[in-house]
Design a protein around this motif. Sequence first.
Motif, PDB file in Angstrom:
ATOM      1  N   LYS A 152     -16.074  -1.604   2.564  1.00  0.00           N
ATOM      2  CA  LYS A 152     -16.503  -2.803   3.251  1.00  0.00           C
ATOM      3  C   LYS A 152     -15.554  -3.967   2.996  1.00  0.00           C
ATOM      4  O   LYS A 152     -15.342  -4.353   1.856  1.00  0.00           O
ATOM      5  CB  LYS A 152     -17.887  -3.161   2.735  1.00  0.00           C
ATOM      6  N   GLY A 153     -14.972  -4.475   4.063  1.00  0.00           N
ATOM      7  CA  GLY A 153     -14.123  -5.643   3.947  1.00  0.00           C
ATOM      8  C   GLY A 153     -12.770  -5.391   3.310  1.00  0.00           C
ATOM      9  O   GLY A 153     -12.022  -6.315   3.075  1.00  0.00           O
ATOM     10  N   ARG A 154     -12.441  -4.161   2.999  1.00  0.00           N
ATOM     11  CA  ARG A 154     -11.156  -3.848   2.376  1.00  0.00           C
ATOM     12  C   ARG A 154     -10.096  -3.693   3.453  1.00  0.00           C
ATOM     13  O   ARG A 154     -10.351  -3.156   4.509  1.00  0.00           O
ATOM     14  CB  ARG A 154     -11.275  -2.554   1.583  1.00  0.00           C
ATOM     15  N   TYR A 155      -8.918  -4.164   3.171  1.00  0.00           N
ATOM     16  CA  TYR A 155      -7.830  -4.088   4.141  1.00  0.00           C
ATOM     17  C   TYR A 155      -6.836  -3.018   3.728  1.00  0.00           C
ATOM     18  O   TYR A 155      -6.560  -2.843   2.548  1.00  0.00           O
ATOM     19  CB  TYR A 155      -7.088  -5.426   4.232  1.00  0.00           C
ATOM     20  N   LEU A 156      -6.301  -2.326   4.700  1.00  0.00           N
ATOM     21  CA  LEU A 156      -5.231  -1.370   4.449  1.00  0.00           C
ATOM     22  C   LEU A 156      -3.943  -2.162   4.306  1.00  0.00           C
ATOM     23  O   LEU A 156      -3.651  -3.028   5.110  1.00  0.00           O
ATOM     24  CB  LEU A 156      -5.094  -0.401   5.615  1.00  0.00           C
ATOM     25  N   HIS A 157      -3.189  -1.885   3.284  1.00  0.00           N
ATOM     26  CA  HIS A 157      -1.889  -2.525   3.155  1.00  0.00           C
ATOM     27  C   HIS A 157      -0.902  -1.523   2.581  1.00  0.00           C
ATOM     28  O   HIS A 157      -1.273  -0.574   1.909  1.00  0.00           O
ATOM     29  CB  HIS A 157      -1.970  -3.770   2.281  1.00  0.00           C
ATOM     30  N   ALA A 158       0.356  -1.753   2.884  1.00  0.00           N
ATOM     31  CA  ALA A 158       1.413  -0.892   2.380  1.00  0.00           C
ATOM     32  C   ALA A 158       2.058  -1.554   1.177  1.00  0.00           C
ATOM     33  O   ALA A 158       2.190  -2.760   1.125  1.00  0.00           O
ATOM     34  CB  ALA A 158       2.444  -0.656   3.468  1.00  0.00           C
ATOM     35  N   SER A 159       2.434  -0.754   0.224  1.00  0.00           N
ATOM     36  CA  SER A 159       3.179  -1.284  -0.912  1.00  0.00           C
ATOM     37  C   SER A 159       4.493  -0.535  -1.005  1.00  0.00           C
ATOM     38  O   SER A 159       4.538   0.676  -0.785  1.00  0.00           O
ATOM     39  CB  SER A 159       2.380  -1.122  -2.202  1.00  0.00           C
ATOM     40  N   SER A 160       5.540  -1.251  -1.309  1.00  0.00           N
ATOM     41  CA  SER A 160       6.876  -0.658  -1.407  1.00  0.00           C
ATOM     42  C   SER A 160       7.229   0.110  -0.132  1.00  0.00           C
ATOM     43  O   SER A 160       7.820   1.169  -0.179  1.00  0.00           O
ATOM     44  CB  SER A 160       6.973   0.262  -2.616  1.00  0.00           C
ATOM     45  N   PHE A 161       6.814  -0.404   1.002  1.00  0.00           N
ATOM     46  CA  PHE A 161       7.123   0.175   2.310  1.00  0.00           C
ATOM     47  C   PHE A 161       6.649   1.611   2.432  1.00  0.00           C
ATOM     48  O   PHE A 161       7.315   2.458   2.987  1.00  0.00           O
ATOM     49  CB  PHE A 161       8.619   0.057   2.605  1.00  0.00           C
ATOM     50  N   ARG A 162       5.456   1.859   1.923  1.00  0.00           N
ATOM     51  CA  ARG A 162       4.866   3.184   2.037  1.00  0.00           C
ATOM     52  C   ARG A 162       3.364   3.037   2.177  1.00  0.00           C
ATOM     53  O   ARG A 162       2.732   2.292   1.437  1.00  0.00           O
ATOM     54  CB  ARG A 162       5.191   4.003   0.793  1.00  0.00           C
ATOM     55  N   VAL A 163       2.806   3.748   3.120  1.00  0.00           N
ATOM     56  CA  VAL A 163       1.358   3.770   3.290  1.00  0.00           C
ATOM     57  C   VAL A 163       0.803   4.778   2.290  1.00  0.00           C
ATOM     58  O   VAL A 163       1.449   5.770   1.964  1.00  0.00           O
ATOM     59  CB  VAL A 163       0.997   4.172   4.741  1.00  0.00           C
ATOM     60  N   GLN A 164      -0.401   4.523   1.833  1.00  0.00           N
ATOM     61  CA  GLN A 164      -1.020   5.394   0.841  1.00  0.00           C
ATOM     62  C   GLN A 164      -1.048   6.840   1.328  1.00  0.00           C
ATOM     63  O   GLN A 164      -1.508   7.124   2.424  1.00  0.00           O
ATOM     64  CB  GLN A 164      -2.437   4.914   0.562  1.00  0.00           C
ATOM     65  N   PRO A 165      -0.529   7.778   0.520  1.00  0.00           N
ATOM     66  CA  PRO A 165      -0.550   9.190   0.920  1.00  0.00           C
ATOM     67  C   PRO A 165      -1.954   9.785   0.817  1.00  0.00           C
ATOM     68  O   PRO A 165      -2.789   9.303   0.055  1.00  0.00           O
ATOM     69  CB  PRO A 165       0.404   9.851  -0.075  1.00  0.00           C
ATOM     70  N   ASN A 166      -2.187  10.839   1.586  1.00  0.00           N
ATOM     71  CA  ASN A 166      -3.442  11.594   1.575  1.00  0.00           C
ATOM     72  C   ASN A 166      -4.674  10.708   1.742  1.00  0.00           C
ATOM     73  O   ASN A 166      -5.690  10.896   1.097  1.00  0.00           O
ATOM     74  CB  ASN A 166      -3.558  12.431   0.295  1.00  0.00           C
ATOM     75  N   LEU A 167      -4.555   9.762   2.639  1.00  0.00           N
ATOM     76  CA  LEU A 167      -5.646   8.841   2.930  1.00  0.00           C
ATOM     77  C   LEU A 167      -6.561   9.479   3.967  1.00  0.00           C
ATOM     78  O   LEU A 167      -6.104  10.058   4.939  1.00  0.00           O
ATOM     79  CB  LEU A 167      -5.054   7.542   3.477  1.00  0.00           C
TER      80      LEU A 167
ATOM     81  N   PRO B  24      12.036  -3.999  10.713  1.00  0.00           N
ATOM     82  CA  PRO B  24      13.063  -2.983  10.955  1.00  0.00           C
ATOM     83  C   PRO B  24      14.098  -2.851   9.833  1.00  0.00           C
ATOM     84  O   PRO B  24      14.464  -1.740   9.464  1.00  0.00           O
ATOM     85  CB  PRO B  24      13.734  -3.430  12.247  1.00  0.00           C
ATOM     86  N   LEU B  25      14.573  -3.958   9.296  1.00  0.00           N
ATOM     87  CA  LEU B  25      15.596  -3.875   8.247  1.00  0.00           C
ATOM     88  C   LEU B  25      15.037  -3.273   6.959  1.00  0.00           C
ATOM     89  O   LEU B  25      15.698  -2.464   6.307  1.00  0.00           O
ATOM     90  CB  LEU B  25      16.202  -5.246   7.976  1.00  0.00           C
ATOM     91  N   ASN B  26      13.817  -3.651   6.606  1.00  0.00           N
ATOM     92  CA  ASN B  26      13.180  -3.082   5.420  1.00  0.00           C
ATOM     93  C   ASN B  26      12.961  -1.582   5.587  1.00  0.00           C
ATOM     94  O   ASN B  26      13.172  -0.813   4.661  1.00  0.00           O
ATOM     95  CB  ASN B  26      11.835  -3.754   5.148  1.00  0.00           C
ATOM     96  N   ILE B  27      12.522  -1.187   6.770  1.00  0.00           N
ATOM     97  CA  ILE B  27      12.270   0.230   7.036  1.00  0.00           C
ATOM     98  C   ILE B  27      13.575   1.007   6.989  1.00  0.00           C
ATOM     99  O   ILE B  27      13.648   2.094   6.407  1.00  0.00           O
ATOM    100  CB  ILE B  27      11.550   0.420   8.388  1.00  0.00           C
ATOM    101  N   LEU B  28      14.640   0.467   7.574  1.00  0.00           N
ATOM    102  CA  LEU B  28      15.944   1.131   7.553  1.00  0.00           C
ATOM    103  C   LEU B  28      16.429   1.323   6.114  1.00  0.00           C
ATOM    104  O   LEU B  28      16.891   2.405   5.748  1.00  0.00           O
ATOM    105  CB  LEU B  28      16.968   0.332   8.361  1.00  0.00           C
TER     106      LEU B  28
END
Length: 115
Positions: free
Chosen positions: A2-17, A96-100
């Motif tokens: 409830k009310g929690r937001y998905l966020h990426a850390s270190s340019f990676r989405v949480q695995p096995n979500l 884009p630059l961070n992802i590259l």
Amino acid sequence: NKGRYLHASSFRVQPNLDEEFSLFGKFSKGLKYTVHYKTDDTGMRKAFPGKDKNLVFIGCSYTFGQGLNDEESFPYMIGKKTGYRTFNKGIPGSGPLNILDHIRETKEEYFKNIP
């Protein structure tokens, strides 16, 4: 979540979500929406299981489909329309630059589950 937001850390989405996230209005008491996210062991969202050709989508939260269920993201919908197998490597909160840079640093891990 409830009310929690998905966020990426270190340019990676949480695995096995495999979770539902609910968003409530900041100034209202009502539920805005509930969304389900499912990712693989590299943090990639559910792919459209097409055939013959692969399409890899790299981008920000729009590509990831933040606030949308897996089947509502545009990479999934393009796969459904074309019949191609799609891979959604979108990362919320990135550019884009961070992802590259991230791809250059983690190339083998980044493309691990993409044939």
